[in-house]
Scaffold this motif. Structure first.
Motif, PDB file in Angstrom:
ATOM      1  N   ASN A 109      22.985  27.653 -33.825  1.00 49.15           N
ATOM      2  CA  ASN A 109      21.725  28.004 -34.494  1.00 49.15           C
ATOM      3  C   ASN A 109      21.626  27.451 -35.913  1.00 49.15           C
ATOM      4  O   ASN A 109      20.529  27.211 -36.415  1.00 49.15           O
ATOM      5  CB  ASN A 109      21.471  29.520 -34.471  1.00 49.15           C
ATOM      6  CG  ASN A 109      22.532  30.322 -35.185  1.00 49.15           C
ATOM      7  OD1 ASN A 109      23.456  29.772 -35.780  1.00 49.15           O
ATOM      8  ND2 ASN A 109      22.428  31.640 -35.103  1.00 49.15           N
ATOM      9  N   LYS A 110      22.752  27.183 -36.570  1.00 48.72           N
ATOM     10  CA  LYS A 110      22.699  26.613 -37.916  1.00 48.72           C
ATOM     11  C   LYS A 110      22.135  25.193 -37.908  1.00 48.72           C
ATOM     12  O   LYS A 110      21.645  24.716 -38.927  1.00 48.72           O
ATOM     13  CB  LYS A 110      24.089  26.617 -38.544  1.00 48.72           C
ATOM     14  CG  LYS A 110      24.607  28.007 -38.890  1.00 48.72           C
ATOM     15  CD  LYS A 110      25.969  27.945 -39.551  1.00 48.72           C
ATOM     16  CE  LYS A 110      26.481  29.347 -39.887  1.00 48.72           C
ATOM     17  NZ  LYS A 110      27.836  29.296 -40.510  1.00 48.72           N
ATOM     18  N   LEU A 161      15.157  28.551 -29.838  1.00 49.94           N
ATOM     19  CA  LEU A 161      16.102  28.059 -30.829  1.00 49.94           C
ATOM     20  C   LEU A 161      15.561  26.833 -31.560  1.00 49.94           C
ATOM     21  O   LEU A 161      15.771  26.654 -32.759  1.00 49.94           O
ATOM     22  CB  LEU A 161      17.426  27.720 -30.137  1.00 49.94           C
ATOM     23  CG  LEU A 161      18.593  27.254 -30.995  1.00 49.94           C
ATOM     24  CD1 LEU A 161      19.051  28.371 -31.924  1.00 49.94           C
ATOM     25  CD2 LEU A 161      19.747  26.802 -30.098  1.00 49.94           C
ATOM     26  N   ARG A 220      24.520  31.529 -28.786  1.00 42.89           N
ATOM     27  CA  ARG A 220      23.440  31.063 -29.657  1.00 42.89           C
ATOM     28  C   ARG A 220      23.947  30.769 -31.068  1.00 42.89           C
ATOM     29  O   ARG A 220      23.525  29.801 -31.710  1.00 42.89           O
ATOM     30  CB  ARG A 220      22.326  32.112 -29.678  1.00 42.89           C
ATOM     31  CG  ARG A 220      21.054  31.676 -30.423  1.00 42.89           C
ATOM     32  CD  ARG A 220      20.025  32.785 -30.402  1.00 42.89           C
ATOM     33  NE  ARG A 220      18.837  32.448 -31.166  1.00 42.89           N
ATOM     34  CZ  ARG A 220      17.654  32.131 -30.643  1.00 42.89           C
ATOM     35  NH1 ARG A 220      17.504  32.089 -29.335  1.00 42.89           N
ATOM     36  NH2 ARG A 220      16.624  31.861 -31.414  1.00 42.89           N
ATOM     37  N   ARG A 221      24.857  31.600 -31.562  1.00 40.66           N
ATOM     38  CA  ARG A 221      25.362  31.432 -32.918  1.00 40.66           C
ATOM     39  C   ARG A 221      26.141  30.130 -33.101  1.00 40.66           C
ATOM     40  O   ARG A 221      26.315  29.659 -34.229  1.00 40.66           O
ATOM     41  CB  ARG A 221      26.252  32.622 -33.284  1.00 40.66           C
ATOM     42  CG  ARG A 221      25.462  33.874 -33.644  1.00 40.66           C
ATOM     43  CD  ARG A 221      26.380  35.055 -33.876  1.00 40.66           C
ATOM     44  NE  ARG A 221      25.655  36.188 -34.445  1.00 40.66           N
ATOM     45  CZ  ARG A 221      26.132  37.432 -34.490  1.00 40.66           C
ATOM     46  NH1 ARG A 221      27.352  37.696 -33.989  1.00 40.66           N
ATOM     47  NH2 ARG A 221      25.416  38.396 -35.007  1.00 40.66           N
ATOM     48  N   THR A 224      17.911  25.451 -38.220  1.00 40.21           N
ATOM     49  CA  THR A 224      17.203  26.206 -39.246  1.00 40.21           C
ATOM     50  C   THR A 224      16.140  25.317 -39.894  1.00 40.21           C
ATOM     51  O   THR A 224      16.245  24.083 -39.873  1.00 40.21           O
ATOM     52  CB  THR A 224      18.168  26.694 -40.341  1.00 40.21           C
ATOM     53  OG1 THR A 224      18.736  25.551 -41.004  1.00 40.21           O
ATOM     54  CG2 THR A 224      19.279  27.556 -39.755  1.00 40.21           C
TER      55      THR A 224
END
Length: 419
Positions: free
Chosen positions: A117-118, A365, A113-114, A121
């Motif tokens: 994920n940016k 997400l 996910r990381r 946002t």
């Protein structure tokens, strides 16, 4: 018997039906929309409902959590309830099977996910506001140029999210028809109009994975400022396997268009059925609260399931290791204990703690992207359409998993002009 519930949904209802015989999990129970009357009865009389599934593929019974507080409680308890064995009752995984992001648990879920994920946002998503307005406006202009009757699903709800996710992944919508067909077969495989056999679903997944690998070769040769390039870079640094890359891109394509598509479709359906609410929106109502109410109402994914890891007693019910537990988002979002007059569609609803996009570790997400796309489409629609109505009854996807609309023809009664 069949009756039309408030809001236009046909629902199976029989006050004399034995509670143990109530079915809210088979595909047949959803052919005319979500069976809200049955779910309301379960919330009142049997909020934790154990039922046999009439059309099983992998699982023939499950526990159904119909109350908001129970859906939240199970979502929080990641020790006893996991995603890893599959979130859909009609698909499952062993510990050794390859799985995508949604069918993984932490720490593997968080690791993947990381990586993206940016890109989702609120700050990043706001950059697309003007562009998505342009896309939505062009789609509406094209649709309205063909006459006063348009199919919201095909001409608007499918098209906008697909254009958006293609741009985020750095590809073109030239393969639109294939992408839509693959996506339909993978996520709405319960409906024979979209996927005739289980084999067809596997074939669609294989073809979409092959498409993703072609994208990988292109990104390595021609890197860009897109999510596919981001994932390719993780792969080349040894942080992602080729299999994980393929399933990640597949998930972004499918989840990135299906949920928003259903959100938009349900929103315009409710506004057609509630012209007073549409007039409120046109006369200065808040689009933010309207989108929240549309999302509560739509609950684009009807449920997701969890697997019990070890024997546990929950509110007096003995759950065994391996049992399936259904988090019924559509029911939780109509919970009378949480929402005032939950069967009333109200775009001014001030307190709206819906969980249409999940809760906890697996919170959607792309939620900010979905809401932005929905709002942009609504704003452009209002700018062009003064009044509209249903041209014929809507038709629903035959699926207990996805709250989808297949066709939604509307008739524009008054045009107000576009920008």
């Amino acid at each position: 018997t069949l009756s039309r519930a408030e809001g236009g949904t046909m629902a199976v209802t029989d006050a004399d039906t034995d509670l143990s015989a109530i079915d809210v999990l088979s595909n047949a129970a959803y052919t005319a929309g979500v069976p809200h009357e049955l779910l309301a009865r379960l919330r009142r009389e049997r909020p934790i409902h154990h039922q046999h599934i009439p059309d099983p593929i992998l699982y023939d019974e499950a526990w159904v959590m119909t109350k908001h507080e129970d859906v939240l409680a199970v979502s929080r308890d990641t020790d006893h309830f996991i995603n890893g064995h599959g979130l859909n009752l009609r698909s499952g995984y062993s510990d050794d099977d390859p799985r995508h992001l949604l069918n993984l648990d932490d720490p593997e879920h968080l690791r993947l996910r990381r990586m993206t994920n940016k890109g989702f946002t609120p700050r990043v998503v706001r950059r697309y506001d003007a562009h998505y307005h342009d896309l939505a406006g062009q789609l509406l202009d094209d649709a309205l140029a063909g006459g006063d009757v348009i199919d919201v699903v095909d001409q608007l709800a499918v098209a906008l999210p697909l254009l958006a996710i293609c741009e985020l992944l750095g590809t073109t919508p030239d393969d639109r028809e294939s992408l839509i067909a693959w996506s339909n077969a993978i996520i709405t495989n319960d409906d024979p109009d979209y996927c005739a056999t289980p084999e067809a679903r596997l074939e669609a997944a294989d073809e979409m994975l092959a498409y993703a690998m072609e994208m990988l070769a292109d990104r390595r040769a021609n890197p860009g400022d897109d999510l596919a390039t981001v994932l390719a870079n993780h792969l080349d640094r040894g942080e992602l396997t080729e299999e994980e890359y393929g399933t990640y891109v597949l998930l972004l394509f499918v989840a990135g268009n299906e949920t928003t598509r259903n959100n938009i479709s349900h929103g315009l359906l409710q506004l057609a059925q509630h012209p007073d609410q549409y007039e409120l929106l046109r006369s200065g109502g808040s689009y933010d609260t309207a989108v929240e109410e549309i999302t509560r109402w739509a609950s684009p994914v009807t449920y997701m399931s969890r697997t019990v890891t070890s024997d546990i007693t929950y509110k007096g019910h003995q759950l065994r290791a391996g049992d399936k537990v259904v988090l019924h988002y559509s029911s939780a979002n109509r919970d009378e204990a949480v929402f005032d007059e939950p069967m009333r569609f109200d775009i001014t609803r001030p307190d709206n703690p819906h969980i249409a996009f999940g809760f906890g570790a697996h919170f959607c997400l792309g939620i900010h992207l979905a809401k932005l796309e929905t709002r942009c489409l609504l704003e452009e629609f209002v700018a062009r359409v003064g009044r509209f109505e249903l041209a014929e009854p809507e038709s629903y996807v035959r699926s207990s998993f996805v709250s989808g609309i297949k066709r939604l023809p509307i008739r524009v009664l008054e045009r107000t002009g576009g920008d």
